[in-house]
Design a protein around this motif. Structure first.
Motif, PDB file in Angstrom:
ATOM      1  N   ALA A 131      73.600   7.873  30.984  1.00 25.85           N
ATOM      2  CA  ALA A 131      72.698   8.388  31.926  1.00 25.85           C
ATOM      3  C   ALA A 131      73.655   9.415  32.704  1.00 25.85           C
ATOM      4  N   GLU A 133      73.756  10.777  36.832  1.00 24.85           N
ATOM      5  CA  GLU A 133      73.173  10.523  37.748  1.00 24.85           C
ATOM      6  C   GLU A 133      73.748  11.159  38.848  1.00 24.85           C
ATOM      7  N   ARG A 139      71.964  15.746  45.123  1.00 25.98           N
ATOM      8  CA  ARG A 139      70.574  15.684  45.460  1.00 25.98           C
ATOM      9  C   ARG A 139      70.174  16.956  46.321  1.00 25.98           C
ATOM     10  N   THR A 148      66.041  14.866  39.052  1.00 30.89           N
ATOM     11  CA  THR A 148      66.304  13.530  39.046  1.00 30.89           C
ATOM     12  C   THR A 148      67.295  12.954  38.036  1.00 30.89           C
ATOM     13  N   ASP A 149      67.802  11.814  38.185  1.00 29.67           N
ATOM     14  CA  ASP A 149      68.798  11.103  37.001  1.00 29.67           C
ATOM     15  C   ASP A 149      68.064  11.178  35.602  1.00 29.67           C
ATOM     16  N   SER A 151      68.758  10.820  31.027  1.00 29.34           N
ATOM     17  CA  SER A 151      69.615  10.227  29.940  1.00 29.34           C
ATOM     18  C   SER A 151      69.750  11.336  28.880  1.00 29.34           C
ATOM     19  N   ALA A 169      77.134  15.354  39.946  1.00 28.90           N
ATOM     20  CA  ALA A 169      76.425  14.341  38.940  1.00 28.90           C
ATOM     21  C   ALA A 169      77.512  13.765  38.298  1.00 28.90           C
ATOM     22  N   THR A 171      78.677  10.365  35.208  1.00 31.64           N
ATOM     23  CA  THR A 171      78.228   9.461  34.479  1.00 31.64           C
ATOM     24  C   THR A 171      79.140   8.320  34.267  1.00 31.64           C
TER      25      THR A 171
END
Length: 232
Positions: A131, A133, A139, A148-149, A151, A169, A171
């Motif tokens: 993921a 994130e 944001r 959004t997050d 994968s 972001a 991981t």
């Protein structure tokens, strides 16, 4: 007003530097950039060329750059030239230059491998589903706002970094019985860095063109290039 972008590509062929950068050249041209391409980082030593370059998009994994080239790149960014890139093309370049590593703010260390029983002896051994994130900053930041997050199934970069980067972001590398570490490791996946008058943008996803075509990854890289560009 026309902006100038310099695409510098080369190094290890496994990251497809030509095909990967070609994905983004039409985007740059559509946004008013005059795009030039160089196959060697030695162009950074050309001070006059750097003065008129608003954005450098670098895709040079490993390889080497002369001290003069690294100094020229640092001077260019400090004077306002933007620097953007993804994966090993920016976060695993010129390993023998501490001056380059300081400029970027994060350096590839490893990519954890799949379970030993599932390894095939090719590059897919290093592919994991993981993921990406968004942070609180991510944001709100113009590069990642609205995303959004998500994968990916590809290399998950473990990055050594300092506190001067702004992380958009992250991981998290999990703990597995076949790994030597004993707790989860949170690593930056997308970050920015202010350097003098210039801006640096790095995204760690991008092992191959398929990853770069992912909607979220492509959006982040495209916005990152615009963000890093020299301010008017």
């Amino acid at each position: 007003m026309t902006k100038t972008a310099l695409v510098v590509r080369g190094g290890w062929d496994g990251h497809h530097p030509v095909e990967a950068t070609e994905l983004f050249i039409p985007f740059l041209k559509a946004h008013g950039y005059d795009v030039a391409i160089e196959e060697t980082p030695e162009v950074y030593a050309d001070a006059e060329r750097m003065k008129v370059t608003d954005l450098i998009v670098q895709s040079v994994t490993m390889s080497e750059a002369s001290a003069e080239a690294v100094a020229g790149l640092r001077d260019a960014v400090a004077s306002g030239t933007g620097l953007a890139g993804w994966h090993g093309g920016i976060a695993d370049s010129f390993r023998n230059s501490s001056d380059y590593l300081q400029l970027i703010g994060g350096q590839f260390a490893t990519h954890p491998a799949a379970h030993p029983d599932r390894r095939q002896g090719d590059e897919s051994d290093n592919f994991l589903t993981y993921a990406v994130e968004m942070t609180d900053l991510g944001r709100e930041h113009e590069i990642t706002v609205g995303l959004t997050d998500f994968s990916l199934h590809t290399e998950q970069y473990w990055v050594l970094h300092d506190s001067l980067i702004d992380v958009l972001a992250t991981t998290t590398h999990p703990v597995e019985p076949y790994y030597p570490w004993h707790r989860p490791i949170v690593s930056p996946a997308v970050w920015t860095r202010d350097w003098g008058k210039g801006r640096v943008f790095v995204a760690t996803p991008g092992h191959n063109p398929d990853v770069l075509r992912d909607d979220s990854v492509r959006t982040i890289v495209e916005r990152g290039m615009l963000w890093a560009t020299r301010a008017a």
